[in-house]
Design a protein around this motif. Structure first.
Motif, PDB file in Angstrom:
ATOM      1  N   MET A   1     -20.901   1.925 -21.644  1.00  0.00           N
ATOM      2  CA  MET A   1     -20.427   2.017 -20.431  1.00  0.00           C
ATOM      3  C   MET A   1     -19.612   0.738 -20.202  1.00  0.00           C
ATOM      4  O   MET A   1     -20.047  -0.309 -20.463  1.00  0.00           O
TER       5      MET A   1
ATOM      6  N   PRO B   1     -16.789   6.408 -11.220  1.00  0.00           N
ATOM      7  CA  PRO B   1     -16.068   6.408 -12.634  1.00  0.00           C
ATOM      8  C   PRO B   1     -14.454   6.403 -12.446  1.00  0.00           C
ATOM      9  O   PRO B   1     -14.066   7.221 -11.544  1.00  0.00           O
TER      10      PRO B   1
ATOM     11  N   LEU C   1     -17.412   5.545 -20.875  1.00  0.00           N
ATOM     12  CA  LEU C   1     -17.498   5.872 -19.310  1.00  0.00           C
ATOM     13  C   LEU C   1     -17.002   4.588 -18.676  1.00  0.00           C
ATOM     14  O   LEU C   1     -17.393   3.555 -18.878  1.00  0.00           O
TER      15      LEU C   1
ATOM     16  N   THR D   1     -14.644  13.336 -16.205  1.00  0.00           N
ATOM     17  CA  THR D   1     -14.263  12.026 -16.568  1.00  0.00           C
ATOM     18  C   THR D   1     -13.604  12.404 -18.130  1.00  0.00           C
ATOM     19  O   THR D   1     -13.968  13.225 -18.591  1.00  0.00           O
TER      20      THR D   1
ATOM     21  N   GLU E   1     -16.368   2.408 -15.529  1.00  0.00           N
ATOM     22  CA  GLU E   1     -16.781   2.444 -14.107  1.00  0.00           C
ATOM     23  C   GLU E   1     -15.848   1.459 -13.261  1.00  0.00           C
ATOM     24  O   GLU E   1     -15.614   0.339 -13.830  1.00  0.00           O
TER      25      GLU E   1
END
Lengths: 300, 300
Positions: free
Chosen positions: A83, A36, A6, B2, A8
């Motif tokens: 992340m 995101p 993910l 996403t 960000e």
DNA sequence: CTGACTTATACTCAATATGAGCATAAGCGG
DNA sequence: CCGCTTATGCTCATATTGAGTATAAGTCAG
């Protein structure tokens, strides 16, 4: 092998209002604008712009990348994967009456050594750091860490204050357990507002970058109005760096670098003799694209 | 929303051998060491270290982040999602007889203006850029782009050569279609080895960062052996920056900054009078952690 | 052994840049 | 008018920098 990621995007969006540097926030000042990376974003920068504009309604100008993090803290559950946060510094001009803007120094009061409040804060920090170091078992460690405190916070005027070490100072306070993000008790906390996650750390990174950059690139002008007096320019530089500047030397340096030109206009409301108005020389900047804005900084 | 991401870690691993800066490569010099971030990697840095050591067998020392890319070029097919590349600059000391090392200036001969080969290369570039600009329709555009060529490549000694603009120069050549990566015909290509994907661009980013950093942080010593003479140090600085240094002034600056201390040893094989050996002062560096290594650079 | 050549190291000198301050100008409010 | 403010021009000592001279101490050819 490869887990799902993910991404960000986080923005440190900065402007200056009434000679006070400010940062755009969301969630009542507890978060930086962020979100995101989506498949519709054409690039990382485009993604940052999209998120900032969506969350704050504010369009942004100059953008540059700060840092990419993927710390342990940023590891999600095993199923969700990892992340990664890509942070950006963005600069913009005016902002009349928008919400979300907060003073830099609400989060980092000790970085504003120009003011009495900043100096008071440094006194408190000095005492707390002293206590922290004193509580260590190992003598060698005590010496080493105290040395670090002295250089970073310019304790005892053997060392000069270095305005660019914003991140290093924050990290020292974090290590010493003196900021709320480190999970310490409120009574042993240094003054200054905390943020969620590591957003205050990212803000520190952005402040450090900007303080470093205004010294060798003409980025201040991204934060100035079209026309300005030399004192206004000086005040912006001072508030960004948190350090006093010798007025006459500042003018000399700005003039001899030919970064600005007179507009012919006059600012009357100076409280004294009227001042000439200047504008940034975009053309000269094009030609000699890579000159710096040297500034004569002075200790308080 | 996403999409799935693939994170690639790319390293610009640099060392200096016989006063020549070198970069570690794989695939016969066509790629930088790189590989996807894996779930076993504890951090981004750990991932970079793991890939470099796996692909080249070389352990690395100092590591710092360069830049994170997610350009259009890096968009995979719609099913696979997007590709993001996080690049790192790594420095290391010796490397006796390892494979994969290539000279910086095999890829960027024009950056080595100290040598005749470099100057010859610049002559060729000047001619090609001239032709490129002349072929433009718009007159204003012609002026603007020629101005850019002049400042970046210091054409006609109105502007001084700036050794830190490695990336900007490469990007100009790319735009002008003068490098193989831009997909141009081999006969109108500037000298210098190409790389796959955007790896030569990333190398340019690393070179620029290192050239900038040796001016204000004592990172050169990461590339030096334990003991060295001042001339050896000077030669390394010169080969990294591609610019001559005034010998006596260089010594003066290094000495007065107290970055080095005498080891007591003597280097006999200098070809002249024997030279004192020095070592980097790690202790002083700890204390005054944030001083720079100013170097008096001179034009050729 | 001498002289030509190499590099090392110490020192000088002028040009520039920088830090700090003085002096005067030109507005305001009483 | 005076006392206050800020603007702007100028001086001066000191520090930094660029460039060069001078001397020391090795190597190597003859």
């Amino acid at each position: 092998m490869t887990t799902q990621m993910l991404i960000e995007l986080i923005a440190v969006l900065t402007a200056v209002r009434d000679d006070v540097p400010q940062v755009m926030t969301i969630d009542h000042g507890r978060l930086l604008p962020s979100g995101p990376l989506e498949s519709t974003h054409r690039s990382l920068q485009a993604g940052v712009r999209a998120w900032v504009e969506r969350q704050t309604g504010h369009p942004i100008g100059h953008v540059e990348q700060l840092y990419t993090f993927a710390d342990h803290d940023r590891l999600l559950g095993a199923e969700q994967g990892r992340m990664i946060a890509i942070s950006y510094l963005a600069l913009t001009r005016s902002h009349a009456g928008e919400t979300g803007w907060r003073d830099w120094y609400d989060y980092f009061p000790w970085e504003n050594c120009k003011t009495d409040a900043g100096r008071d804060c440094l006194t408190i920090i000095e005492r707390l750091l002293c206590k922290w170091v004193a509580g260590m078992d190992n003598a060698a460690m005590r010496v080493r860490q105290w040395q670090r405190c002295v250089t970073l916070f310019a304790i005892g005027d053997m060392v000069a204050w270095n305005d660019e070490l914003v991140l290093q100072r924050y990290e020292l306070l974090y290590e010493a357990g003196l900021v709320a993000e480190a999970g310490c008790a409120p009574e042993s906390t240094v003054p200054g507002r905390a943020m969620h996650h590591d957003h205050r750390r990212i803000l520190a990174t952005g402040m450090a970058r900007l303080r470093a950059k205004i010294r060798y690139r003409p980025v201040v002008f991204e934060l100035m109005p079209e026309e300005f007096t030399l004192l206004q320019l000086q005040r912006v530089m001072e508030s960004l760096s948190g350090v006093h500047i010798h007025k006459q030397n500042f003018r000399r340096l700005i003039m001899q670098q030919q970064l600005v030109e007179e507009t012919g206009g006059i600012e009357e409301n100076t409280g004294g003799r009227p001042a000439r108005l200047y504008r940034f020389c975009g053309e000269v900047r094009q030609a000699r694209q890579f000159v710096g804005t040297k500034i004569p900084l002075v200790q308080p």
